[in-house]
Scaffold this active site. Structure first.
Site, PDB file in Angstrom:
ATOM      1  N   GLN A  92      -2.939   8.709  -0.674  1.00  0.00           N
ATOM      2  CA  GLN A  92      -3.180   8.583   0.770  1.00  0.00           C
ATOM      3  C   GLN A  92      -4.586   9.025   1.172  1.00  0.00           C
ATOM      4  OE1 GLN A  92      -1.381   7.209   3.169  1.00  0.00           O
ATOM      5  NE2 GLN A  92       0.428   6.778   1.944  1.00  0.00           N
ATOM      6  N   CYS A 122      19.036   6.960   8.638  1.00  0.00           N
ATOM      7  CA  CYS A 122      19.597   5.613   8.678  1.00  0.00           C
ATOM      8  C   CYS A 122      18.656   4.569   8.084  1.00  0.00           C
ATOM      9  CB  CYS A 122      19.940   5.221  10.110  1.00  0.00           C
ATOM     10  SG  CYS A 122      21.038   6.369  10.918  1.00  0.00           S
ATOM     11  N   ASN A 177       2.008  11.405   2.741  1.00  0.00           N
ATOM     12  CA  ASN A 177       2.154  10.040   3.228  1.00  0.00           C
ATOM     13  C   ASN A 177       2.983   9.929   4.500  1.00  0.00           C
ATOM     14  OD1 ASN A 177       3.809  10.897   0.890  1.00  0.00           O
ATOM     15  ND2 ASN A 177       5.060   9.150   1.475  1.00  0.00           N
ATOM     16  N   HIS A 204      -3.904  -0.580  -2.715  1.00  0.00           N
ATOM     17  CA  HIS A 204      -3.463  -1.208  -1.463  1.00  0.00           C
ATOM     18  C   HIS A 204      -3.476  -0.272  -0.259  1.00  0.00           C
ATOM     19  CE1 HIS A 204       0.809   0.299  -1.292  1.00  0.00           C
ATOM     20  NE2 HIS A 204       0.569   0.533  -2.567  1.00  0.00           N
ATOM     21  N   THR A 212      -3.199  -6.779 -21.432  1.00  0.00           N
ATOM     22  CA  THR A 212      -4.371  -7.491 -20.925  1.00  0.00           C
ATOM     23  C   THR A 212      -4.581  -7.112 -19.470  1.00  0.00           C
ATOM     24  OG1 THR A 212      -3.935  -9.282 -22.462  1.00  0.00           O
ATOM     25  CG2 THR A 212      -5.366  -9.797 -20.591  1.00  0.00           C
ATOM     26  N   GLY A 250      -0.222   3.483  -7.731  1.00  0.00           N
ATOM     27  CA  GLY A 250      -0.076   4.926  -7.557  1.00  0.00           C
ATOM     28  C   GLY A 250       1.095   5.487  -8.343  1.00  0.00           C
ATOM     29  N   SER A 251       2.222   4.803  -8.291  1.00  0.00           N
ATOM     30  CA  SER A 251       3.408   5.313  -8.992  1.00  0.00           C
ATOM     31  C   SER A 251       3.147   5.409 -10.484  1.00  0.00           C
ATOM     32  CB  SER A 251       4.615   4.401  -8.742  1.00  0.00           C
ATOM     33  OG  SER A 251       4.870   4.305  -7.368  1.00  0.00           O
ATOM     34  N   SER A 297      -4.316   4.395  -5.453  1.00  0.00           N
ATOM     35  CA  SER A 297      -3.693   3.077  -5.407  1.00  0.00           C
ATOM     36  C   SER A 297      -4.498   2.154  -4.498  1.00  0.00           C
ATOM     37  CB  SER A 297      -2.258   3.233  -4.882  1.00  0.00           C
ATOM     38  OG  SER A 297      -1.655   1.978  -4.779  1.00  0.00           O
TER      39      SER A 297
HETATM   40  C1  PLP Z   1       1.364   9.721  -1.724  1.00  0.00           C
HETATM   41  C2  PLP Z   1       1.758   8.483  -2.450  1.00  0.00           C
HETATM   42  N1  PLP Z   1       1.901   8.497  -3.788  1.00  0.00           N
HETATM   43  C3  PLP Z   1       2.245   7.404  -4.477  1.00  0.00           C
HETATM   44  C4  PLP Z   1       2.472   6.198  -3.851  1.00  0.00           C
HETATM   45  C5  PLP Z   1       2.880   5.018  -4.672  1.00  0.00           C
HETATM   46  O1  PLP Z   1       1.846   4.089  -4.801  1.00  0.00           O
HETATM   47  P1  PLP Z   1       2.148   2.608  -5.269  1.00  0.00           P
HETATM   48  O2  PLP Z   1       2.913   1.957  -4.186  1.00  0.00           O
HETATM   49  O3  PLP Z   1       0.808   1.991  -5.473  1.00  0.00           O
HETATM   50  O4  PLP Z   1       2.914   2.691  -6.539  1.00  0.00           O
HETATM   51  C6  PLP Z   1       2.331   6.128  -2.464  1.00  0.00           C
HETATM   52  C7  PLP Z   1       2.552   4.870  -1.731  1.00  0.00           C
HETATM   53  O5  PLP Z   1       3.609   4.484  -1.330  1.00  0.00           O
HETATM   54  C8  PLP Z   1       1.982   7.296  -1.743  1.00  0.00           C
HETATM   55  O6  PLP Z   1       1.858   7.289  -0.415  1.00  0.00           O
HETATM   56  S1  FES Z   2      23.098   4.413   9.089  1.00  0.00           S
HETATM   57 FE1  FES Z   2      23.175   6.010  10.518  1.00  0.00          FE
HETATM   58  S2  FES Z   2      24.321   5.093  12.125  1.00  0.00           S
HETATM   59 FE2  FES Z   2      24.124   3.511  10.738  1.00  0.00          FE
END
Ligand code: PLP
Ligand code: FES
Lengths: 138, 393
Positions: free
Chosen positions: B179, B325, B151, B201, B237, B71-72, B199
């Site tokens: 997604q 976090c 996502n 996966h 390839t 996807g990326s 993508s």
């Molecule tokens: C909306 C969206 N775009 C792009 C990606 C990236 O896909 P990939 O992990 O296959 O590069 C994701 C997945 O993490 C996604 O949820």
């Molecule tokens: S990263 Fe937010 S309290 Fe630790």
């Protein structure tokens, strides 16, 4: 990001969670980095921290550092507790991931604030002396 | 301890049928698809069969499908490809505030290179604002890139309307459908989509393989230089096993689409309903109507998401959070901020995303676990204490 076994132990089973109703000092600090909050309650008798409890709104590292630092200052004199550095806390946890180091600073600050609060209530020291002694930032 | 996987928006378990389809291409069928002997030719055919399957899913021609490494890569390729190819027409691109980093970071890079980018906002339900979109259009706008479904909060965008707006204004429309593919039937012609990223996966296919649909006639720069693979757009390839797996996965996904969607949605609705009933002071993030069937995103007030995830992990439950976090950057999710959540509520967000392998027993276990964990973390939270004290007054 991987937490050490010791960190996992502490966030799984944190020690000294809660509050002390008749606390001698309370310190509450916020984390400017991610917005978390830690509150520390101490009970002081004859200059010794006889009980300590905490509440934390934060990540696993924040909970673990709160938990272990309460263990480390319990039974200590105020002077000894003030010497506790966040690096000591991190070391006794077997390290923290770099992005989590700021969470351990929060525990140190909360302890200092709680002790400062105690001194203020005791009323023997001036605000300037308290700031100096507890190395408060503000 | 059993693993309960409820992070299907992050990735999915590869379907066994997909694995079976891929295996020969990881062993005896090792020929280079560009070679002229039988061992090569057969692999070329396997790739073209997979391409046909992807094209069938979107009602497009197989020569409009390009395989990528995910996807990326698809997002990077097409956004930059179009930006550069249409630079003589203009340097303005419109995207949204809730895009995946693969789109946002690509746009930021283009900004550094002198392109101008506008970011459409969303309402509190997480749906982009169409009027704002219209107002952002300039004579120099060459591309609108807005995701099909989000996502984090699963919201489905008004793609048809965006397609119409783009068409009326003679602007190209790309959608990151990573997604949506496998959950929503997509007809690129009916929706006026000029380019689409997907993508493998995310729909029970392999990782590291994706595809790009680009409508015939739309120009985009070559992205990886070298050999002439993928109609001279992406050298290298081919990942034959991955491509075969992607083809199989997309075929399976659309074979039983309605049945799977119904079952998944039922579990998701049950989860949301039970959590709402059993845990007070929560906030459901994102529209519940215009939403992917398996996605839920709930903020548990007064607690922090990473500690929630860690406690779920101790019970074998896999989920994710938009908490600052957990982000590595220590900023809360840009999507949750875009729908107007204050930091501390974004902090306690939990995304549970359900897939075709989940069962009701698992959901019940998660609900019980959440009741206990949220209760315990609130007892530990100074914000909860303050809130309860104020409630008493
Ligand atoms: C909306 C969206 N775009 C792009 C990606 C990236 O896909 P990939 O992990 O296959 O590069 C994701 C997945 O993490 C996604 O949820
Ligand atoms: S990263 Fe937010 S309290 Fe630790």
């Amino acid at each position: 990001m991987e937490y050490s076994q010791k960190v996992i132990e502490h966030y799984t089973n944190p020690q000294n969670v809660g509050k002390i109703e008749d606390a001698s000092g309370i310190g509450e600090v916020g984390n400017p980095v991610c917005g978390d909050i830690m509150k520390m309650f101490i009970k002081v008798e004859n200059n010794i921290i006889v009980d300590v409890k905490f509440k934390t709104f934060g990540c696993g590292a924040a909970i673990a550092t709160s938990s272990i630092s309460t263990e480390m200052i319990k039974g200590k004199t105020l002077e000894e507790a003030l010497k506790l550095k966040n690096t000591d806390v991190v070391n006794s946890l077997g390290g923290l991931p770099p992005v989590k180091l700021h969470c351990s600073v929060l525990a140190e600050e909360a302890i200092h604030e709680a002790i400062a609060d105690y001194y203020r209530k005791e009323g023997k020291l001036t605000e300037e002396e308290i700031k100096q002694k507890c190395s408060l930032k503000k | 301890m059993k693993t309960i996987y409820l992070d299907n928006n992050a990735t999915t378990k590869t379907d066994e049928e997909v694995v079976k389809a891929m295996l020969p291409y990881l062993s005896e069928n090792y020929g280079n698809p560009s070679s002229i002997y039988k061992l090569g030719r057969e692999n070329r055919k396997a790739i073209e069969d997979a391409r046909e399957k992807v094209a069938n899913a979107f009602n497009c021609d197989s020569n409009e499908i390009y395989f990528t490494a995910g996807g990326s890569e698809s997002d990077n390729t097409i956004i930059r490809g179009i930006a550069y190819s249409y630079k003589s027409k203009g340097n303005h691109i419109i995207t949204s505030k809730i895009e995946h980093p693969a789109v946002l970071e690509t746009c930021k890079q283009l900004e550094k290179e002198g392109f101008e980018i506008s970011y459409v906002g969303v309402d509190e339900d997480g749906i982009i604002n169409l009027n704002e979109l219209k107002n952002l259009i300039r004579p120099t706008t060459t591309l609108i890139t807005i995701m099909f479904a989000n996502n984090e909060i699963g919201t489905i965008q008004p793609v048809k309307e965006i397609g119409e707006i783009a068409k009326q204004n003679k602007i190209l429309f790309h959608t990151d459908a990573v997604q949506a593919v496998g959950s929503i039937k997509i007809d690129v012609k009916a929706l006026n989509i000029d380019a689409l990223s997907l993508s493998g996966h995310k729909f029970y296919g392999p990782k590291g393989i994706g595809a790009l649909y680009v409508k015939q006639g739309v120009k985009f720069d070559k992205f990886i230089n070298g050999g002439h693979q993928e109609r001279n757009k992406r050298a290298g390839t081919e990942n034959v096993a991955g491509i075969v797996g992607l083809g199989k996965a997309i075929e399976l996904a659309y074979e039983d689409l309605e049945k799977h969607n119904e079952e998944i949605k039922e579990l998701r609705d049950y989860y949301v309903e039970q959590v709402s009933k059993k845990i007070p002071y929560i906030k459901i993030n994102g529209s519940m109507e215009k939403r992917l069937p398996g996605n839920s995103n709930i903020s548990f007030r007064f607690i922090e998401g990473e500690s929630l995830l860690l406690n779920l992990d101790l019970k074998g439950i896999c989920a994710s959070s938009g908490s600052a976090c957990t982000s590595g950057s220590l900023d809360p999710s840009h999507v949750l901020l875009a729908i107007g959540l204050p930091h501390e509520i974004a902090h306690g967000s939990l995304r549970i995303s359900i897939g075709k392998y989940n069962t009701k027993e698992e959901i019940d276990y998660v609900i019980d676990s959440l009741v206990e964990i949220v209760g315990r973390l609130r007892e530990m939270s100074p914000l909860w204490e303050k809130f309860i004290e104020e409630e008493k007054k």
